[in-house]
Design a protein around this motif. Structure first.
Motif, PDB file in Angstrom:
ATOM      1  N   LYS A  48       0.834  -1.213   0.000  1.00 19.95           N
ATOM      2  CA  LYS A  48       0.000   0.000   0.000  1.00 19.95           C
ATOM      3  C   LYS A  48       0.863   1.257   0.000  1.00 19.95           C
ATOM      4  O   LYS A  48       0.536   2.245  -0.627  1.00 19.95           O
ATOM      5  CB  LYS A  48      -0.895   0.011   1.254  1.00 19.95           C
ATOM      6  N   SER A  49       2.002   1.226   0.731  1.00 22.51           N
ATOM      7  CA  SER A  49       2.741   2.484   0.860  1.00 22.51           C
ATOM      8  C   SER A  49       4.037   2.573   0.056  1.00 22.51           C
ATOM      9  O   SER A  49       4.590   3.671  -0.068  1.00 22.51           O
ATOM     10  CB  SER A  49       3.016   2.788   2.337  1.00 22.51           C
TER      11      SER A  49
ATOM     12  N   ASP B 241       6.782   6.835   8.979  1.00 20.27           N
ATOM     13  CA  ASP B 241       5.518   6.070   8.958  1.00 20.27           C
ATOM     14  C   ASP B 241       5.447   5.029  10.080  1.00 20.27           C
ATOM     15  O   ASP B 241       4.910   3.929   9.882  1.00 20.27           O
ATOM     16  CB  ASP B 241       5.333   5.375   7.598  1.00 20.27           C
TER      17      ASP B 241
END
Ligand SMILES: C[S@@+](CC[C@H](N)C(=O)[O-])C[C@H]1O[C@@H](n2cnc3c(N)ncnc32)[C@H](O)[C@@H]1O
Length: 432
Positions: free
Chosen positions: A47-48, A407
Motif C-alpha cells: 500500500k505504501s 511512517d
C-alpha cells in the motif's frame, strides 16, 4: 565468454533446453527485494511503497522491480526490505522453521537467508548466524541490525568446528554452501573467471565436509536445507547423495514445485534455471534426520538492568541475559559460545560512558514506536535529511530522547529540545 568445458557440461545437462539457456544471457538479470515481515505486513508494504513491484511466484514476501532508485528509499534504511536475488529466496522459503526453534545458518554472509529465518522465528527461539569470513560477517551483522532483530548471534568460524562443539544441537540448519557459482554467471560475469581457477573439483570435497558437519549438528528430527547457486550435479545432487549414503537416518523431504522449477537428478531437490524462471540459477534440497520428537519451548523473561535510559523502553526480552562487555551493554541469548570467535553475541543496546548511556543504532532499529516512550514521524524529505546526519526541525515541541521514525518505522534516535531534534544516528549508519 563461457569456457568450452562449461558449455559442454551444460549441453549435457540441459539437452534440448541448452539454446534457451544460452539465450537467457541476453536478458537483464532480474532485480528483486524481500519484505521484512517482522516489521511490516506484505499488504501494508504494498500500500505504501511507491515503486512498481511484481510478485516472485515462489514466496509471498518477494517482489521483482525495475527502478534503480528502489534501494534508496527511506524504507530500505528503516529495514522494511532487503535486496535479494529472487532465486536465492527459495532456500529460506523452503526450510520449515517453527517458533522457538534453534537454527543455524552455517555459511550465512551476507545474510539474505538469515533474515528470512529471523522472520519465521518471529522473535522466538534463536538464530546462530555463522560465516568463516570476518569481513563478510560485518555486512551480515549490518543487515541483521538494520532489520531490527533481537534473537541472534553472529559467529565467525569454520562451520566444521561447530560439529565438534554442538553435535545434535540444532532444530534446523541452512547450509548455503560455497560453490562454483555457475548460476550467477549472468549476474556477475567475474565468476566465470573464478570458475576457471576453481571449478567443481575444488568445491566438491569442501561441500562433502560441510554437509557431513551439518548432519552431525542436527537434532534428531531436525531438518537441513542444502543449497548452492550452481548447476553441476557433482556439487548439488551428488553431494546430497553422498550424505544420504553416509547417514542411514537421513531422508529427502519433498519441495513444493512451482512453474518453471526443474526436479533435480534422481528426484533430489529442485533446480532453478534462468531460462525457465525470473531469477538466476539455484539448487535447493530439504533433508530430515530421523523422526521429529515433540519438544517443549521455555519462555523466560529477562530483567532489564537498572540504567536510566532503559526506563524509556517498554519492551520485554526473553531467553537470555543482559551483559556488560567492555563498557557495552548487550542482550545475550542463551547459547554457550565461550571460546568461539564472535562478532556479535546478541543485541547491542548501547555504550555505558562515565556520565551517560549512549543508545545504539541496533537498539533503535529493534523497537516499535510503542516500545519507546516518545517517538516522532518524519516525512520522506526529513527522513532523508535525518539519515544524512542533519539536525531536524519539526512543528512539535518535545524534550529528551525520541525514537525517530518514518511512517511508524524507526530510523534511529534523536534528542529533542523544543522543535529541534539533535541527530543521534550512529555515524557508521549515515548515508551519503
Ligand atoms: C553462497 S555464500 C552464502 C550466502 C548467504 N547464505 C546468503 O544468503 O547471503 C557461501 C558462504 O560460505 C562461507 N564459507 C565458506 N567456507 C565456509 C566454512 N568452512 N564455514 C563457514 N562458512 C564458510 C563463505 O565465506 C561465503 O560467505
Amino acid at each position: 565468454m563461457l569456457p568450452d568445458t562449461y558449455l559442454h557440461n551444460m549441453k549435457d545437462l540441459l539437452k534440448e533446453e541448452f539454446d534457451d539457456y544460452l539465450a537467457s544471457f541476453d536478458d537483464e538479470p532480474v532485480k528483486s527485494l524481500r519484505v521484512n515481515t517482522s516489521k511490516i505486513s506484505v499488504s501494508d508494504f504494498l500500500k505504501s511503497f511507491p515503486y512498481e513491484l511484481e510478485k516472485v511466484p515462489w514466496t509471498e514476501d518477494g517482489f521483482c522491480y525495475k527502478d534503480n532508485e528502489v534501494n534508496k528509499h527511506p524504507y530500505y534504511y528503516a529495514g522494511l526490505y532487503y535486496i535479494q536475488e529472487a532465486s536465492a529466496m527459495l532456500p529460506g522459503e523452503m526450510l520449515p522453521v517453527d517458533e522457538g526453534d534453534i537454527v543455524l545458518d552455517a555459511c550465512a554472509a551476507p545474510g539474505g537467508k538469515s533474515l528470512k529465518i529471523l522472520n519465521k522465528l518471529n522473535g522466538t527461539g534463536l538464530l546462530v548466524s555463522n560465516d568463516i569470513s570476518a569481513s563478510r560477517c560485518n555486512a551480515l551483522l549490518r543487515n541483521i541490525e538494520r532489520q531490527g532483530y533481537v534473537n541472534y548471534l553472529v559467529i565467525v568460524t569454520d562451520m566444521k568446528n561447530l560439529a565438534v562443539r554442538y553435535p545434535g544441537y540444532f532444530d534446523k540448519i541452512i547450509l548455503d554452501a560455497p560453490c562454483s557459482g555457475e548460476g550467477m554467471f549472468r549476474k556477475d560475469p567475474s565468476l566465470i573467471e573464478a570458475w576457471v581457477r576453481r571449478g567443481n573439483e575444488y568445491y566438491v570435497p569442501v561441500q562433502k565436509e560441510l554437509i557431513t558437519a551439518a548432519v552431525k549438528l542436527l537434532k534428531e528430527g531436525g531438518m537441513l536445507l542444502y543449497s548452492t547457486c550452481t548447476f553441476s550435479p557433482e556439487e548439488d545432487e551428488e553431494i546430497v547423495r553422498y550424505a544420504l549414503n553416509a547417514f542411514a537416518d537421513l531422508k529427502l523431504l519433498p519441495i513444493k514445485m512451482h512453474e518453471g522449477f526443474t526436479k533435480g537428478k534422481d528426484g533430489i531437490g529442485v533446480k532453478l534455471f534462468p531460462h525457465k524462471v525470473k531469477g538466476e540459477g539455484h539448487f535447493t534440497c530439504l533433508l530430515q534426520k530421523g523422526e521429529k520428537r515433540p519438544q517443549e519451548h521455555i519462555k523466560r523473561k529477562a530483567d532489564l538492568p537498572d540504567i536510566g535510559f532503559l526506563k524509556h523502553l517498554k519492551k520485554d526480552f526473553y531467553n537470555g541475559e543482559f551483559m556488560t562487555i567492555n563498557d557495552k551493554l548487550y542482550f545475550v541469548p542463551d547459547f554457550d559460545h565461550a571460546g568461539i570467535r564472535t562478532l556479535r553475541s546478541g543485541l547491542l543496546l548501547g555504550e555505558i560512558t562515565r556520565y551517560l548511556f549512549k543508545p545504539s543504532q541496533a537498539l533503535a532499529m529493534s523497537l516499535r514506536p510503542d516500545e519507546f516512550d516518545q517517538s516522532i514521524n518524519l516525512d520522506n524529505g526529513q527522513a532523508l535529511r535525518y539519515l544524512k546526519g542533519e539536525t531536524i526541525r519539526t512543528g512539535t515541541d518535545l524534550e529528551g530522547y525520541v525514537l525517530v521514525c518514518i511512517d511508524g518505522y524507526p530510523l534511529g534516535f534523536g534528542k529533542a529540545a523544543g522543535s529541534s531534534i539533535k541527530n543521534l544516528i550512529d555515524r557508521g549508519w549515515i548515508i551519503r
